[in-house]
Write an enzyme that holds these catalytic residues in place. Sequence first.
Site, PDB file in Angstrom:
ATOM      1  N   ASP A  34     104.191 112.187  15.851  1.00 41.96           N
ATOM      2  CA  ASP A  34     103.350 113.380  15.829  1.00 41.96           C
ATOM      3  C   ASP A  34     102.841 113.622  14.412  1.00 41.96           C
ATOM      4  O   ASP A  34     103.083 112.838  13.504  1.00 41.96           O
ATOM      5  CB  ASP A  34     104.150 114.604  16.310  1.00 41.96           C
ATOM      6  CG  ASP A  34     104.326 114.616  17.822  1.00 41.96           C
ATOM      7  OD1 ASP A  34     103.671 113.812  18.491  1.00 41.96           O
ATOM      8  OD2 ASP A  34     105.129 115.430  18.319  1.00 41.96           O
ATOM      9  N   LYS A  71     100.898 115.682  17.326  1.00 40.60           N
ATOM     10  CA  LYS A  71     100.162 116.807  17.825  1.00 40.60           C
ATOM     11  C   LYS A  71     100.022 117.834  16.719  1.00 40.60           C
ATOM     12  O   LYS A  71     100.946 118.052  15.963  1.00 40.60           O
ATOM     13  CB  LYS A  71     100.855 117.431  19.021  1.00 40.60           C
ATOM     14  CG  LYS A  71     101.049 116.516  20.208  1.00 40.60           C
ATOM     15  CD  LYS A  71     101.799 117.258  21.282  1.00 40.60           C
ATOM     16  CE  LYS A  71     101.929 116.410  22.530  1.00 40.60           C
ATOM     17  NZ  LYS A  71     102.672 117.138  23.579  1.00 40.60           N
ATOM     18  N   MET A  91     105.665 128.744  16.192  1.00 41.87           N
ATOM     19  CA  MET A  91     104.282 128.486  16.632  1.00 41.87           C
ATOM     20  C   MET A  91     103.551 129.761  17.051  1.00 41.87           C
ATOM     21  O   MET A  91     102.897 129.793  18.089  1.00 41.87           O
ATOM     22  CB  MET A  91     104.266 127.472  17.785  1.00 41.87           C
ATOM     23  CG  MET A  91     104.918 126.152  17.446  1.00 41.87           C
ATOM     24  SD  MET A  91     105.004 125.010  18.841  1.00 41.87           S
ATOM     25  CE  MET A  91     106.226 125.808  19.883  1.00 41.87           C
TER      26      MET A  91
END
Length: 523
Positions: A44, A66, A181
Amino acid sequence: MSENFDMSEKKGICYLVGAGPGDPGLITLRGKACIEMADVVVYDNLSNDEFLSWARPEAERIFAGKKSKCHALHQSEINDLLVEKSKSGKVVVRLKGGDPLVFGRGGEEATALRQAGIDFEFVPGISSAIAAPAYAGIPLTHREHCSQLTIFTGHENPSKPESSMNYAQIAKAPGTKVMLMGVARLGIIMQSIIDEGGDPTTPVALVRMATTGQQKTVTGTLATIDDVVKAADFKAPAVCVIGTVVNCREGLNWFEDKPLSGKRVVVTRTLKQAGKLSSGLRELGADVIEMPTIKVSRCEGDDARRFAHCVAEVHTYDWLIFTSPNAVEYFFEAFDLIREDARAIGGARIAAVGPGTSAKLKEYRMATDLMPKDNLAEGLIEAFREEAGSIENTTMLWVRAKETRDVLSEALDEAGVILDEAIAYQTVPETEDPTGAVKRFREEGADIITFTSSSTVEGFLDMGLDIPDEVSIASIGPVTSKTLSESNYEPDAEAKSHDIPGLIAAVVQLANEAAFDGDDFEA
């Protein structure tokens, strides 16, 4: 054992590895071992690309995303990729930031592997939910504050018609709350907690790029933190900590007060040699960019044959001279291949230029008989004279790099030494970007660049890179400084002792001067 089991058949496996929060020292030993043996690494958007350098040169590296609003591959494509590579008999590492099972979708990937009949292993990592508060000086539990912890995500699928988060339950939960997040929706989330009964004065901290040299922390309350974040232009990725434990930060902040905190420093040594300098800078809080500008390789042809002959005849010399750790390593690798008995080295005494070279000799259980005070080849002549007076007719073998300056051989010849030179290795410019550091340097810049040899300077320039005026330059010694000057770059600091500790001290000096001039470190 099944009769159909074939030991000759290579069976693939996938390791779902947590890379930790960013500090390379926080990945597990098991995680590092998996990367080192991998045939394929699917990774990632990591906080530290150094992890990728641990993979074998021939290992396939595949970027899968990601990053917020940017996915190189969709999750279903990642699942299919892991199955495909593992089914072909390869050792696959799925490298994920933090822990693979804490909002990391590692469980979904493991399910896809299990359904395809592929072996897998979870390798836990340190989650940013735990690491970020610790590096910000915030204990998640504390007997004077709380004994309960709640972790939740602030990121939800934007296509969902309504939130599935129960903010009433979160607001009422006792103890510390950690949100991952959620920077983009911070104001909405904080207000939702207040609307459900959360105390607006509850302390809140956000920790950005935790455990790296880019770490920054801001604090406020449920009512004010969104305004604080906007005023500071505070960007993701960040971990949000909610609770009275945030007040402990004032007395326990330990990471962001380091002398190089907030400073981005480029290390130009080879990948193999960067470790000591990089780790020393990181210990002082620096954000280190490892940019190998050269690579070291064995010599070939006539140089290699001459080197082997000199190693075989080492017992015939009065002195052995080593001017770099690389020279020591290549010499003793060849010696072990040619001779079975360590006593075959004979009675030769050993001279080393610099403590790094002397330390490398110790690894081979060899003591240094002579070392100049100033760690320069020029100083070695004076050291020989002080040790033995006249060195005329003394036989010496100098183990060196192909590109080494002739100043030592010229001085020894003038002194009447019978000198042989064994070319052990050569340095060549690094033509690739194995760590992604060149790309990062071009995009983000740096505060300080370090150079440990003339060849690292030349390799840096061969990459077509420039050093902007605002970037400071630290040189390990006068020879490297001379090469910089000849390339129209004047070093801003030169190590007083021409070794890695001296270079680190020079970097700290530059950082202190910048702070004194008003260029404040980021908090």
